[in-house]
Design a protein around this motif. Structure first.
Motif, PDB file in Angstrom:
ATOM      1  N   LEU A   1     -42.972  62.583   6.109  1.00  0.00           N
ATOM      2  CA  LEU A   1     -43.828  61.153   5.581  1.00  0.00           C
ATOM      3  C   LEU A   1     -44.429  61.061   6.822  1.00  0.00           C
ATOM      4  O   LEU A   1     -45.893  60.249   5.741  1.00  0.00           O
ATOM      5  CB  LEU A   1     -42.639  60.498   5.199  1.00  0.00           C
TER       6      LEU A   1
ATOM      7  N   VAL B   1     -27.295  50.924  -7.912  1.00  0.00           N
ATOM      8  CA  VAL B   1     -27.296  50.511  -8.927  1.00  0.00           C
ATOM      9  C   VAL B   1     -25.891  50.429  -9.887  1.00  0.00           C
ATOM     10  O   VAL B   1     -25.337  49.837 -10.272  1.00  0.00           O
ATOM     11  CB  VAL B   1     -29.015  50.611 -10.252  1.00  0.00           C
ATOM     12  N   LEU B   2     -26.118  51.323  -9.791  1.00  0.00           N
ATOM     13  CA  LEU B   2     -25.191  52.392 -10.979  1.00  0.00           C
ATOM     14  C   LEU B   2     -23.302  51.997 -10.364  1.00  0.00           C
ATOM     15  O   LEU B   2     -22.186  50.874 -11.108  1.00  0.00           O
ATOM     16  CB  LEU B   2     -24.775  53.477 -10.690  1.00  0.00           C
TER      17      LEU B   2
ATOM     18  N   TRP C   1     -26.419  41.088 -15.940  1.00  0.00           N
ATOM     19  CA  TRP C   1     -27.027  40.759 -14.358  1.00  0.00           C
ATOM     20  C   TRP C   1     -27.193  39.195 -14.972  1.00  0.00           C
ATOM     21  O   TRP C   1     -28.071  38.738 -16.329  1.00  0.00           O
ATOM     22  CB  TRP C   1     -27.765  41.900 -13.695  1.00  0.00           C
TER      23      TRP C   1
ATOM     24  N   VAL D   1     -38.281  53.665  -9.368  1.00  0.00           N
ATOM     25  CA  VAL D   1     -37.022  54.062 -10.232  1.00  0.00           C
ATOM     26  C   VAL D   1     -36.573  53.378 -11.101  1.00  0.00           C
ATOM     27  O   VAL D   1     -35.684  53.879 -11.691  1.00  0.00           O
ATOM     28  CB  VAL D   1     -36.537  54.118  -8.423  1.00  0.00           C
TER      29      VAL D   1
ATOM     30  N   THR E   1     -31.303  54.158  -4.313  1.00  0.00           N
ATOM     31  CA  THR E   1     -31.634  52.946  -5.538  1.00  0.00           C
ATOM     32  C   THR E   1     -30.497  53.083  -6.973  1.00  0.00           C
ATOM     33  O   THR E   1     -30.196  52.632  -6.996  1.00  0.00           O
ATOM     34  CB  THR E   1     -32.712  52.780  -5.949  1.00  0.00           C
ATOM     35  N   VAL E   2     -30.882  54.523  -7.241  1.00  0.00           N
ATOM     36  CA  VAL E   2     -29.908  54.888  -8.592  1.00  0.00           C
ATOM     37  C   VAL E   2     -28.406  54.564  -8.374  1.00  0.00           C
ATOM     38  O   VAL E   2     -27.919  54.284  -8.786  1.00  0.00           O
ATOM     39  CB  VAL E   2     -30.410  56.823  -8.614  1.00  0.00           C
TER      40      VAL E   2
ATOM     41  N   ARG F   1     -18.896  46.059 -11.023  1.00  0.00           N
ATOM     42  CA  ARG F   1     -19.093  44.255 -12.067  1.00  0.00           C
ATOM     43  C   ARG F   1     -18.675  44.262 -12.915  1.00  0.00           C
ATOM     44  O   ARG F   1     -18.015  43.704 -13.898  1.00  0.00           O
ATOM     45  CB  ARG F   1     -20.529  44.514 -12.403  1.00  0.00           C
TER      46      ARG F   1
ATOM     47  N   ALA G   1     -22.695  49.085  -8.096  1.00  0.00           N
ATOM     48  CA  ALA G   1     -23.250  47.361  -7.878  1.00  0.00           C
ATOM     49  C   ALA G   1     -22.661  47.965  -9.700  1.00  0.00           C
ATOM     50  O   ALA G   1     -21.293  46.359  -9.697  1.00  0.00           O
ATOM     51  CB  ALA G   1     -24.520  46.418  -8.284  1.00  0.00           C
ATOM     52  N   GLU G   2     -22.700  48.195 -10.806  1.00  0.00           N
ATOM     53  CA  GLU G   2     -22.867  47.854 -12.015  1.00  0.00           C
ATOM     54  C   GLU G   2     -21.099  48.169 -12.570  1.00  0.00           C
ATOM     55  O   GLU G   2     -20.947  47.798 -13.017  1.00  0.00           O
ATOM     56  CB  GLU G   2     -23.279  48.429 -13.213  1.00  0.00           C
TER      57      GLU G   2
ATOM     58  N   ALA H   1     -34.789  55.016  -1.136  1.00  0.00           N
ATOM     59  CA  ALA H   1     -35.703  54.602  -2.340  1.00  0.00           C
ATOM     60  C   ALA H   1     -35.286  55.382  -4.034  1.00  0.00           C
ATOM     61  O   ALA H   1     -35.286  54.369  -3.786  1.00  0.00           O
ATOM     62  CB  ALA H   1     -37.286  54.395  -1.916  1.00  0.00           C
ATOM     63  N   THR H   2     -35.362  56.730  -3.526  1.00  0.00           N
ATOM     64  CA  THR H   2     -35.130  56.662  -4.660  1.00  0.00           C
ATOM     65  C   THR H   2     -33.663  56.884  -4.999  1.00  0.00           C
ATOM     66  O   THR H   2     -33.063  56.124  -5.687  1.00  0.00           O
ATOM     67  CB  THR H   2     -35.268  58.428  -5.179  1.00  0.00           C
TER      68      THR H   2
ATOM     69  N   LEU I   1     -43.194  53.311  -0.128  1.00  0.00           N
ATOM     70  CA  LEU I   1     -41.603  53.184  -0.256  1.00  0.00           C
ATOM     71  C   LEU I   1     -41.615  52.154  -1.818  1.00  0.00           C
ATOM     72  O   LEU I   1     -40.340  52.468  -2.379  1.00  0.00           O
ATOM     73  CB  LEU I   1     -41.270  53.434   0.712  1.00  0.00           C
TER      74      LEU I   1
ATOM     75  N   MET J   1     -36.683  57.372   2.499  1.00  0.00           N
ATOM     76  CA  MET J   1     -37.888  57.749   1.319  1.00  0.00           C
ATOM     77  C   MET J   1     -36.434  57.934  -0.013  1.00  0.00           C
ATOM     78  O   MET J   1     -36.545  57.647  -1.020  1.00  0.00           O
ATOM     79  CB  MET J   1     -38.383  59.091   1.625  1.00  0.00           C
ATOM     80  N   LEU J   2     -35.536  58.985   0.807  1.00  0.00           N
ATOM     81  CA  LEU J   2     -34.376  59.300  -0.375  1.00  0.00           C
ATOM     82  C   LEU J   2     -33.281  57.500  -0.544  1.00  0.00           C
ATOM     83  O   LEU J   2     -32.802  57.666  -1.467  1.00  0.00           O
ATOM     84  CB  LEU J   2     -33.861  60.178   0.262  1.00  0.00           C
TER      85      LEU J   2
ATOM     86  N   TRP K   1     -28.023  44.508 -18.745  1.00  0.00           N
ATOM     87  CA  TRP K   1     -26.514  44.711 -18.558  1.00  0.00           C
ATOM     88  C   TRP K   1     -25.663  43.369 -18.019  1.00  0.00           C
ATOM     89  O   TRP K   1     -24.106  43.420 -18.175  1.00  0.00           O
ATOM     90  CB  TRP K   1     -25.447  45.980 -17.765  1.00  0.00           C
TER      91      TRP K   1
ATOM     92  N   THR L   1     -41.527  53.320  -4.847  1.00  0.00           N
ATOM     93  CA  THR L   1     -41.207  53.988  -5.110  1.00  0.00           C
ATOM     94  C   THR L   1     -39.839  53.335  -5.502  1.00  0.00           C
ATOM     95  O   THR L   1     -39.329  53.773  -7.121  1.00  0.00           O
ATOM     96  CB  THR L   1     -41.118  55.285  -4.240  1.00  0.00           C
ATOM     97  N   PHE L   2     -39.473  52.794  -5.350  1.00  0.00           N
ATOM     98  CA  PHE L   2     -38.320  51.424  -5.824  1.00  0.00           C
ATOM     99  C   PHE L   2     -38.453  51.064  -6.604  1.00  0.00           C
ATOM    100  O   PHE L   2     -37.498  51.283  -7.642  1.00  0.00           O
ATOM    101  CB  PHE L   2     -37.815  50.635  -4.058  1.00  0.00           C
TER     102      PHE L   2
ATOM    103  N   LEU M   1     -34.478  53.901 -14.372  1.00  0.00           N
ATOM    104  CA  LEU M   1     -33.070  54.177 -14.525  1.00  0.00           C
ATOM    105  C   LEU M   1     -33.469  52.888 -15.802  1.00  0.00           C
ATOM    106  O   LEU M   1     -32.836  53.303 -17.314  1.00  0.00           O
ATOM    107  CB  LEU M   1     -32.838  53.195 -13.952  1.00  0.00           C
TER     108      LEU M   1
END
Lengths: 153, 117, 473
Positions: C106, B12-13, C398, C45, B8-9, B19, B15-16, B4-5, C38, B1-2, C396, C41-42, C49
């Motif tokens: 979970l 993404v950051l 992409w 997020v 992901t953040v 780039r 990767a950007e 996923a959250t 899940l 689950m971690l 951005w 959830t992704f 963001l």
């Protein structure tokens, strides 16, 4: 000119005038539409089916566009540079025209209506609803029923 | 689950960031004059070094970009879109750049300066 | 005597889906619906963001706004709710943080473990839709911001998720989902129309089974987080389809039924009565649909200025009008028709409140039709933006799928009016079909039911014609 020739010309002229008068249902309509965040003025354009419609799009602030549903036509305008559309309103109904150039945060909601009278789609749909409704009402209330009113499950 | 959250953040950051380091040398943000105008208003670069300019339109209207002294530009950059401009400045001085799409009643004020040293 | 909808479909017909091995295996696995949650959830997020990064930029080019208000909302109205009841709740990520904390894990289950958190019981007075009615209505005040400004959506979603988290730590199980979540209210009401349901299969087995593991939980799963009694609940309204009861039942006695639409609309007994809070929800949803259509899909710039708070006075006037129309005017008009119904029927004993409440449920299929038609007006013109945001979610630059420069392309908008009108027609059919049956349930004799039905029929027909006029006139 002989009398018969004059008569002939008069007759011809009258027939021509008649013909023109009969097809005078289809007019040429011109609208000047001003676009300003986030509305068009006038916001409703009403024409008759068969009319030739000319629209001049003026922008009062930023770059706007006009996309006409149903006819799939598009134009755009910004201050000092007008846009224009010309088409024959052969499809009846009410069509939205939308701003097609992102002009600000409310851009997706910048909408006006073009009404091509008579609004047959609307009339047809209302008739359909009423017909279905009357049939439903009839079936429900007039049908000879032996059953008791249904109870809760 | 971690994953996923937080994953992901972070993903993404990073990767950007990666780039961006590869893709361009300078970022230019386009905003209409009422929202802050170009940012940065003045871009400083070195003569002879290739410039990759990433123009991000974070506004709600379409902008454009033109740098006439180096004959580069972007015809239109829609809201939320991004354009990259590449050129190599071969002369020293101060050169103006403008927005080329009517974006606001103060559209003519939307200009900045490219300084080449 | 079987009651057949439109004379075709037996209202009592059920097709139980877990008879198919793959379905049964899926429902019994602890990975389902966790895996779906899940994934979402992704997704959320990314949405949060994107909204945060988007700030004040254009909503139509923002991943968060497009996915939430165009894709998700339209999917909810088109498919998830009318067909699959509260299937969104099955895969919703909002409560996952508090679930995790409450349960400690979970995936697997530690039986008998005391849930983390204060675990308070929800106040009895608030065990209804009233809180959600007000909350949802208030949320709609800000639609002029949330659907166009990424930051506003970030704030809204952030608040909802934060609230879900906090409520989950204070109250037991899924009280947030039951009584607070803005999405929950209309899902609960419109799920009564849906074509699936979770119900126990054989009542005799449940009667013999003394320790109700479906409510208490065991080593296979948790006790119903939605605080229902899986062994005998009768309506879809408060079942979040989390499928825990499929896992905990030692006799495999929970079933997932395919059923004709609208079955719950006819359920009215002491265990599952028709209620005023749900009636008001029906009114509110109708009112919102009308006002939103006028404001967002109509041509009146002054109304749009009010909705987007171009001036404070305009915004406050709009809020006032919106609230009064949803909470007072529409119910009052409906009350008028209910009164007429009672007059026409000739009945003296049935309380007006019953007539009013019962017939309010006719607004469920009608309301669904209205919202589907409205959603068509959202997705057909604006759906093409989805292709852009899928490739460039954060603006951005992409281009993940190569569609970042896909231009705005309205789809089939030439037929928008027709399709909206046709939608209204279909749901109008359902409305009068169920309305008449409700009339027969409300009045004691058939003759009274027929007479009492007529004013309601007239009102519903007028309402449908009104919406057809709104969409095509």
């Amino acid at each position: 000119m002989s009398e018969s020739q004059v008569a002939l010309r008069l007759g011809f002229g009258l027939a021509l005038l008649c013909g023109l008068a009969c097809s005078a249902g289809a007019e040429e309509r011109f609208f000047e539409v001003r676009a300003k965040r986030f509305a068009f003025t006038p916001h409703v354009l009403t024409v008759n089916r068969g009319d030739t419609v000319r629209i001049r799009l003026l922008s009062e602030d930023v770059h706007h566009g006009m996309y006409l549903d149903g006819y799939g036509l598009q134009t755009s305008a910004y201050p000092g540079h007008d846009g224009g559309l010309r088409f024959v309103a052969d499809k009846p109904g009410r069509f939205s025209f939308r701003c097609s150039v992102t002009c600000g945060e409310f851009h997706p909601y910048m909408i006006g209506h073009l009404r091509v009278e008579p609004n047959t789609p609307f009339h047809l749909l209302v008739l359909a609803v009423l017909a279905v409704g009357l049939i439903g009402w009839g079936v429900a209330t007039l049908r000879r029923q032996q059953e008791e009113p249904s109870h809760d499950r | 689950m971690l994953i996923a959250t937080v994953g992901t953040v972070l993903g993404v950051l990073s990767a950007e960031k990666f780039r961006r380091s590869r893709l361009f040398t300078t970022e230019l943000i386009a905003r209409e004059p009422n929202h802050g105008n170009w940012y940065p208003r003045t871009i400083t670069v070195k003569r002879g070094q290739p410039v990759r300019l990433l123009i991000r339109n974070i506004d709600t209207v379409t902008h454009g970009f033109a740098l006439p002294d180096f004959a580069v530009g972007a015809k239109e950059i829609k809201a939320g879109h991004v354009e990259t401009i590449t050129f190599t400045p071969d002369k020293v001085g101060q050169f103006p750049f403008f927005c080329t799409v009517w974006c606001s009643p103060r559209h003519e004020e939307m200009r900045g300066v490219l300084v080449v040293e | 005597m079987t009651d057949k909808l439109f004379g075709l479909v037996d209202l009592n017909a059920r097709l139980e889906l877990t008879r198919f091995k793959p379905v049964r295996a899926l429902f019994k696995s602890r990975w389902f619906p966790l895996a779906a949650v899940l994934v979402n959830t992704f997704l959320f997020v990314v949405i949060l963001l994107a909204c945060l990064v988007g700030g004040y930029s254009a909503g139509n080019y923002n991943f968060g706004i497009m996915i939430v208000w165009i894709l998700w909302w339209v999917m909810l109205m088109f498919v998830l709710v009318p067909v699959f009841a509260r299937a969104w709740c099955l895969m919703c990520p909002f409560p996952i943080f508090s679930d995790w904390l409450q349960r400690g894990r979970l995936l697997d289950v530690v039986p008998g473990r005391k849930p983390f958190g204060l675990g308070l019981k929800w106040p009895t007075r608030l065990r209804n839709m009233w809180l959600m009615n007000v909350a949802f209505l208030m949320t709609t005040y800000f639609s002029g911001f949330m659907t166009v400004r990424p930051m506003a959506s970030f704030i809204l979603l952030g608040l909802v998720i934060l609230t879900a988290f906090i409520v989950g730590l204070v109250f037991e199980r899924r009280n947030f989902c039951l009584y607070l979540c803005p999405v929950s209210g209309f899902q609960g009401l419109y799920a009564q129309f849906a074509m699936v349901e979770v119900r126990r299969k054989d009542p005799e087995i449940c009667r013999q089974h003394k320790v109700k593991t479906c409510y208490l939980g065991n080593e296979c799963g948790h006790g119903c987080p939605w605080l229902l009694a899986p062994f005998n609940f009768q309506k879809n309204t408060y079942c979040g389809m989390c499928l825990e009861c499929f896992k905990t039942c030692p006799y495999d006695n929970m079933g997932f039924n395919l059923r004709p639409p609208g079955a719950d609309l006819l359920v009215d007994n002491p265990r599952a009565p028709r209620k005023l809070d749900e009636a008001w929800k029906a009114f509110i949803m109708l009112g919102i649909a009308i006002n939103f259509y006028l404001a967002f899909q109509g041509p009146w710039g002054w109304l749009k200025d009010m909705v987007r708070a171009a001036t404070w006075s305009g915004f406050l006037t709009y809020i006032l009008y919106h609230t009064v129309s949803c909470l007072v005017i529409i119910p009052a008009i409906f009350l008028g028709f209910a009164w007429l119904s009672k007059r026409f029927s000739g009945n003296r004993e049935v309380p007006l409140k019953n007539v009013f409440t019962n017939f309010a449920y006719t607004l469920v299929p009608l309301g669904l039709g209205v919202w589907i038609a409205f959603s068509l007006g959202i997705i057909l013109p604006n759906g093409s933006y989805l292709l852009h945001i899928l490739s460039d979610p954060f603006a951005w630059g992409w281009n993940l799928f190569g569609t970042a420069n896909f231009p705005w392309t309205p789809v089939w908008t030439a037929y928008l009016g027709y399709v909206q009108g046709a939608t209204m027609l279909v749901f109008y059919l359902f409305t009068i079909a169920f309305g008449y049956r409700i009339a027969k349930q409300t009045y004691p004799t058939l003759a009274q039911a027929r007479r009492g039905w007529t004013p309601i029929w007239a009102g519903l027909t007028a309402l449908t014609v009104f919406f057809v006029w709104l969409y095509t006139g």
